[in-house]
Design an enzyme around this catalytic site. Structure first.
Site, PDB file in Angstrom:
ATOM      1  N   LYS A   1      18.723  22.966 169.268  1.00 21.70           N
ATOM      2  CA  LYS A   1      19.946  22.745 170.042  1.00 21.70           C
ATOM      3  C   LYS A   1      20.934  21.685 169.433  1.00 21.70           C
ATOM      4  O   LYS A   1      22.267  22.151 169.571  1.00 21.70           O
ATOM      5  CB  LYS A   1      19.473  21.560 171.108  1.00 21.70           C
ATOM      6  CG  LYS A   1      18.727  22.856 172.149  1.00 21.70           C
ATOM      7  CD  LYS A   1      17.611  22.177 173.192  1.00 21.70           C
ATOM      8  CE  LYS A   1      16.446  21.461 172.790  1.00 21.70           C
ATOM      9  NZ  LYS A   1      15.343  22.159 171.897  1.00 21.70           N
TER      10      LYS A   1
ATOM     11  N   ASP B   1       8.242  13.395 169.937  1.00 16.41           N
ATOM     12  CA  ASP B   1       8.985  14.556 170.106  1.00 16.41           C
ATOM     13  C   ASP B   1      10.287  14.252 170.472  1.00 16.41           C
ATOM     14  O   ASP B   1      10.851  13.476 171.268  1.00 16.41           O
ATOM     15  CB  ASP B   1       8.358  15.228 171.320  1.00 16.41           C
ATOM     16  CG  ASP B   1       8.843  16.601 171.334  1.00 16.41           C
ATOM     17  OD1 ASP B   1       9.741  17.002 170.723  1.00 16.41           O
ATOM     18  OD2 ASP B   1       8.381  17.290 172.301  1.00 16.41           O
TER      19      ASP B   1
ATOM     20  N   TRP C   1       7.823  17.645 179.450  1.00 12.70           N
ATOM     21  CA  TRP C   1       8.465  19.292 179.341  1.00 12.70           C
ATOM     22  C   TRP C   1       7.284  20.080 179.593  1.00 12.70           C
ATOM     23  O   TRP C   1       6.054  19.840 179.368  1.00 12.70           O
ATOM     24  CB  TRP C   1       8.957  19.321 177.539  1.00 12.70           C
ATOM     25  CG  TRP C   1       9.433  20.684 177.419  1.00 12.70           C
ATOM     26  CD1 TRP C   1      10.345  21.373 177.960  1.00 12.70           C
ATOM     27  CD2 TRP C   1       8.904  21.194 176.173  1.00 12.70           C
ATOM     28  NE1 TRP C   1      10.417  22.624 177.368  1.00 12.70           N
ATOM     29  CE2 TRP C   1       9.503  22.547 176.131  1.00 12.70           C
ATOM     30  CE3 TRP C   1       8.129  21.302 175.434  1.00 12.70           C
ATOM     31  CZ2 TRP C   1       9.349  23.661 175.281  1.00 12.70           C
ATOM     32  CZ3 TRP C   1       7.788  22.011 174.151  1.00 12.70           C
ATOM     33  CH2 TRP C   1       8.606  23.308 174.217  1.00 12.70           C
TER      34      TRP C   1
END
Length: 186
Positions: free
Chosen positions: A144, A108, A27
């Protein structure tokens, strides 16, 4: 999750860590977050663009070449940006490689429930590492998967070896968090 990444990076730098390994690619915000935490960002092989597949052999070779005690960032599921995840059998080998080099796994988990459609299945690698006895850390973002994107909801969790160690780590985390975030009185 983003705040937890920064807090953990800062905590690790304060306690002697100089670098963190992240997958290549990762990311886009991982690199500036850890750089701004004072850590040198190093990369390990993860994705083979030529075959559009996980570069598992390259990843394993890189894990085995990391200096003992290094922090290694792992995407728990739905790897961002590739979407390519190791199988459970491959996660077992990754766990064993991390153990053999005393690496500090740092997961993560930003898309739990999105890879398989089942949040329990998507946490399998994390549970495996805990069951394998790793001392590790994890950030989770719920922005999310809980539909709270504008709220930036997440956690930073650390697995220690004893309750006393957990209290000491929490105390050190508070020293990092307090100057970054301040809450008004209730």
């Amino acid at each position: 999750g983003t705040g937890g990444l920064r807090v953990f990076g800062e905590l690790m730098r304060r306690h002697g860590h100089k670098h963190i390994y992240v997958p290549n690619p990762t990311w886009g915000n991982h690199i500036p977050i850890f750089t701004n935490s004072g850590l040198e960002v190093r990369k390990y092989r993860y994705y083979d663009a030529a075959s559009s597949d996980l570069d598992f052999d390259g990843m394993m070779a890189d894990l085995k070449d990391m200096p003992e005690g290094s922090i290694v960032l792992l995407h728990a599921c739905a790897h961002n940006p590739t979407g390519m995840d190791p199988t459970l059998e491959q996660w077992k080998q990754i766990s064993e490689a991390c153990k053999s080099k005393s690496l500090l796994p740092f997961f993560d988990s930003a898309y739990q429930g999105f890879a398989s459609g089942d949040s329990t299945i998507d946490a399998s690698a994390i549970r495996m590492f805990v069951d394998d006895g790793h001392l590790m850390a994890m950030v989770q973002s719920f922005s999310k998967n809980f539909g709270l994107y504008g709220q930036r909801v997440g956690t930073l969790s650390v697995v220690g070896s004893t309750e006393d160690e957990a209290k000491r780590v929490q105390s050190q985390m508070k020293l990092v968090v307090r100057p970054m975030y301040s809450n008004p009185p209730r």
